[in-house]
Design a protein around this motif. Structure first.
Motif, short mmCIF file in Angstrom:
data_model
loop_
_atom_site.label_atom_id
_atom_site.label_comp_id
_atom_site.label_asym_id
_atom_site.label_seq_id
_atom_site.Cartn_x
_atom_site.Cartn_y
_atom_site.Cartn_z
N TRP A 185 0.85 -1.21 0.00
CA TRP A 185 0.00 0.00 0.00
C TRP A 185 0.88 1.26 0.00
CZ3 TRP A 185 0.04 3.62 3.97
CH2 TRP A 185 -0.91 4.63 3.89
N ALA A 186 1.93 1.27 0.83
CA ALA A 186 2.80 2.45 0.93
C ALA A 186 3.47 2.74 -0.42
CB ALA A 186 3.85 2.23 2.02
N ILE A 187 3.92 1.68 -1.09
CA ILE A 187 4.60 1.91 -2.38
C ILE A 187 3.60 2.47 -3.40
CG2 ILE A 187 5.86 0.81 -4.28
CD1 ILE A 187 6.95 -1.24 -2.28
N GLU A 188 2.40 1.92 -3.40
CA GLU A 188 1.41 2.44 -4.36
C GLU A 188 1.08 3.91 -4.05
OE1 GLU A 188 -1.95 -0.08 -5.20
OE2 GLU A 188 -2.85 1.43 -6.51
N CYS A 189 0.97 4.23 -2.77
CA CYS A 189 0.73 5.64 -2.39
C CYS A 189 1.85 6.52 -2.90
CB CYS A 189 0.67 5.78 -0.86
SG CYS A 189 -0.85 5.21 -0.12
N PHE A 190 3.07 6.04 -2.79
CA PHE A 190 4.24 6.82 -3.23
C PHE A 190 4.19 7.01 -4.75
CE2 PHE A 190 8.65 7.91 -3.97
CZ PHE A 190 9.00 8.62 -2.83
N GLN A 191 3.88 5.91 -5.44
CA GLN A 191 3.81 6.00 -6.91
C GLN A 191 2.75 6.98 -7.36
OE1 GLN A 191 3.02 2.09 -8.48
NE2 GLN A 191 5.18 1.84 -9.01
N LYS A 192 1.65 7.04 -6.62
CA LYS A 192 0.54 7.91 -7.02
C LYS A 192 0.71 9.34 -6.50
CE LYS A 192 -3.26 4.78 -7.92
NZ LYS A 192 -2.99 3.37 -7.91
N GLY A 193 1.80 9.58 -5.78
CA GLY A 193 2.07 10.93 -5.28
C GLY A 193 1.31 11.27 -4.01
N ILE A 194 0.65 10.30 -3.42
CA ILE A 194 -0.09 10.55 -2.17
C ILE A 194 0.90 10.68 -1.02
CG2 ILE A 194 -1.76 9.53 -0.55
CD1 ILE A 194 -3.15 8.28 -3.01
N LEU A 195 1.97 9.90 -1.08
CA LEU A 195 3.07 10.03 -0.12
C LEU A 195 4.29 10.51 -0.88
CD1 LEU A 195 2.74 6.65 1.85
CD2 LEU A 195 2.16 8.91 2.74
N THR A 196 5.12 11.31 -0.22
CA THR A 196 6.37 11.75 -0.85
C THR A 196 7.52 11.39 0.08
OG1 THR A 196 6.40 13.89 0.23
CG2 THR A 196 5.15 13.75 -1.84
N SER A 197 8.74 11.65 -0.37
CA SER A 197 9.89 11.28 0.46
C SER A 197 9.92 12.07 1.78
CB SER A 197 11.21 11.44 -0.31
OG SER A 197 11.28 12.72 -0.82
N THR A 198 9.20 13.17 1.84
CA THR A 198 9.10 13.90 3.11
C THR A 198 8.35 13.03 4.14
OG1 THR A 198 8.78 15.83 1.74
CG2 THR A 198 8.42 16.15 4.09
N ASP A 199 7.36 12.28 3.65
CA ASP A 199 6.60 11.41 4.57
C ASP A 199 7.38 10.15 4.93
OD1 ASP A 199 4.10 12.96 4.32
OD2 ASP A 199 4.17 12.24 2.24
#
Ligand code: SF4
Length: 607
Positions: A352-366
């Motif tokens: 889930w976290a990787i998909e969020c990152f790919q979709k821009g919902i999470l960024t490296s700041t998070d």
């Protein structure tokens, strides 16, 4: 009582009081053992709305009447608690050698309650029971601690232990045993950690009484012979659960990149024969197992060893995270085992976290500066550490995928793959309606072992939404978990096609009580309804929405692999539930009716 150790041990970790009382005969008659004992004791003993991590929650360990006897696979036991992951019923099965020692120490259940002021371990050597200081073990990994305890007391002592994940209250922490077996699901290790109980160490040498020793010997021999003669024995022993990896990939059931697909293009490098060739060094089994499915592996790249990976771990830490190197999957498996966290939930929440990152919902700041992408083993290993120690971004993931998605929002809830807060195990259910229903209605959340129905979906038609499929799921839910009640492994029946009727004379010779499979299924139905009532009691407002799956399985086609047979309408999901509730004798919100509870001798629970 024949077939039983004869006593239940209560351990109050708050005040150190240890009491032992005779196993009540009516408990053995109505709930038989294992998961049945756990479900009954949980409902009766845990106060309503107990905090899963508070002193009032209990962790209950129970072997069954077959455990520790010469019956194939009679090395299973159950851990039951109120789940810190889901807030409902949790029950997780453990194989290995521990259950036999518990029975030989005369124990049919251990009820762990309260919270110890300091880290301790429970030491049992027949009638000697003590809580001992565990400060030298606290903070250490499961493998190190199990090995140190065995060095200290001898190989005849069996050990169940938590890792840093349990100590740090990760919601899906596991209890580990025999250097690679886990009670993994629902946070049973979290509850053990909350009680500051690092380990349980057991040795016993008492005989288990049986009603008819000649009948027991004969029935046991027939069961072993049936296993030895089974056509499926050789491939099962060679590949264990990894025998299904290639099949799942072909039929579109292999979870891939956070369940967005059921086929992994690079999946072939994870198949059973490749793994056997590349990393497996020997086979390993539980107590009394004629068909050992455990594979012990060596990862040359990392200079490490692990028991595994088995299919679920390959699915969740391999294809689901886009990892195609079996050594990387095995190393992720080793990290989770040593840190004491469930490989299935870990794979679910990281996917889930990787998909969020790919979709821009999470960024490296998070993510504490970590760039997340599928197939990147290094960042995944780092995330496993962060989860186990609740460090930085790992703290968000350590609560499980449901809570993480609720905290992040931004539509990420849609691809948090869980039911009732438990991350779905390793079967993609885009086009397998029976298996989808099995996950929706499983008594602990999205777990596969109560009712495994993907082959059945393929046999009868993947997309069908018909009463026959629902009846099949209910039958499996009443029947399969009975192996967890009896304290033996279901896989001889599942994988070697052993006639289940061969267990009937064995159980009768051991306990002196005749029970047909119809009788056993009625007990299974009683336990299923009892645990449903636990969910309802603990969660005001519980309704049918709790049984809904991730929308991914009915609102999006799989990105790769077979697409035929997918249900695409939400109404079909609701129809499945309507048929299920009707056949179970539950109302439109999934609450057992009074007449259903009365029929199952649970009248006192009628609302
Ligand atoms: Fe244990 Fe596997 Fe044997 Fe079952 S089949 S008893 S899980 S080794």
């Amino acid at each position: 009582m024949n077939g039983y150790g004869g006593s239940i041990l209560r351990v109050n970790l708050s005040n150190g009081q240890l009491t032992r009382f005779p196993t009540p005969p009516e408990l053995a008659i109505n709930f038989i053992g294992g998961r049945g004992f756990g479900a009954y004791l949980l409902f009766k003993e845990v106060t309503k709305f107990a905090d899963p991590l508070g002193p009032e929650n209990k962790l209950i360990l129970s072997p069954g009447p077959l455990s520790g006897l010469m019956i194939p696979g009679a090395g299973k036991m159950d851990f039951t608690t109120k789940s810190p992951l889901t807030g409902g019923y949790a029950s997780s099965s453990l194989g290995g050698m521990l259950t036999a020692e518990l029975k030989y120490a005369g124990i049919d259940s251990i009820i762990l309650e309260g919270i110890s002021p300091n880290p301790v371990y429970l030491f049992i050597d027949n009638d000697l029971v003590e809580l001992r200081d565990a400060s030298e073990y606290w903070g250490k990994g499961t493998i190190t601690v199990e090995s140190s305890i065995k060095d200290k007391f001898g190989e005849e002592f069996q050990v169940a232990v938590i890792g840093p994940g349990g100590e740090n209250l990760v919601s899906f922490a596991s209890i580990n045993h025999d250097y690679g077996r886990q009670a993994g699901r629902g946070g049973v290790g979290t509850v053990m950690g909350s009680k500051k109980l690092k380990a349980i160490v057991v040795h016993g040498s008492k005989a288990i009484p049986v009603a008819d020793s000649e009948g027991y010997r004969k029935a046991g021999k027939e069961l072993f012979k049936a296993c030895k003669d089974a056509d499926g024995l050789v491939p099962w022993q060679r590949y264990g659960t990894t025998i299904v990896t290639s099949w799942c990939d072909e039929v579109g059931a292999l979870p891939t990149r956070n369940f967005s697909s059921g086929h992994f293009d690079e999946g072939k490098s994870l198949y059973g024969p490749v793994m056997r060739e590349k990393i497996v060094i020997t086979d390993k089994g539980c107590f009394g197992c004629p068909s050992p499915c455990g594979k012990y592996s060596r990862m040359k790249k990392y200079k490490t060893n692990v028991e595994g990976p088995e299919y679920e771990t390959i699915g969740m830490l391999g294809s689901n995270l886009g990892i195609s190197d079996i050594e990387d999957v095995a190393e992720a498996n080793r990290l989770c085992d040593d840190l004491g966290i469930d490989t299935i939930s870990t794979g679910g929440v990281i996917g889930w976290a990787i998909e969020c990152f790919q979709k821009g919902i999470l960024t490296s700041t998070d993510t504490d500066g970590l760039g997340l992408r599928f197939g990147d083993s290094d960042s995944i290993f780092k995330l496993i550490h962060k989860i186990a120690f609740q460090e930085g971004f790992g703290k968000l993931l350590a609560g499980g995928v449901k809570k993480a998605a609720e905290a992040v929002g931004k539509g990420s809830e849609k691809f948090a793959i869980h039911v009732k807060g438990m991350e779905q195990s390793a079967y993609a259910t885009h086009n397998a309606t029976a298996m989808l229903l099995a996950y929706m209605t499983c008594d602990v959340g999205a777990h596969h072992n109560r009712s495994w129905a993907i082959t059945y979906d393929l046999q009868v038609g993947r997309e069908l939404v018909v009463p026959e499929k629902v009846a099949r799921i209910i039958w499996l839910q009443n029947f399969r978990p009975m192996f967890d009640v009896l304290g033996s492994c279901r896989l001889q029946w599942v994988e070697l096609s052993i006639d289940r009727d061969l267990y009937v004379p064995a159980l009768e010779a051991i306990t002196g009580i005749h029970r047909s499979w119809e009788d056993l299924e009625k007990t299974g139905d009683r336990i299923w309804n009892l645990t449903r009532m636990f969910w309802i009691r603990e969660n005001p407002g519980f309704n049918r929405d709790w049984d809904l799956p991730s929308p991914r399985f009915y609102s999006e086609p799989p990105l790769d692999g077979p697409t035929e047979g997918q249900i695409t309408k939400f109404e079909d999901v609701q129809k499945l539930l309507d048929m299920y509730y009707e056949q179970r004798g539950w109302d439109k919100n999934g609450i057992p009716t009074s007449s259903t509870l009365i029929k199952l001798d649970l009248a006192e629970l009628a609302i």
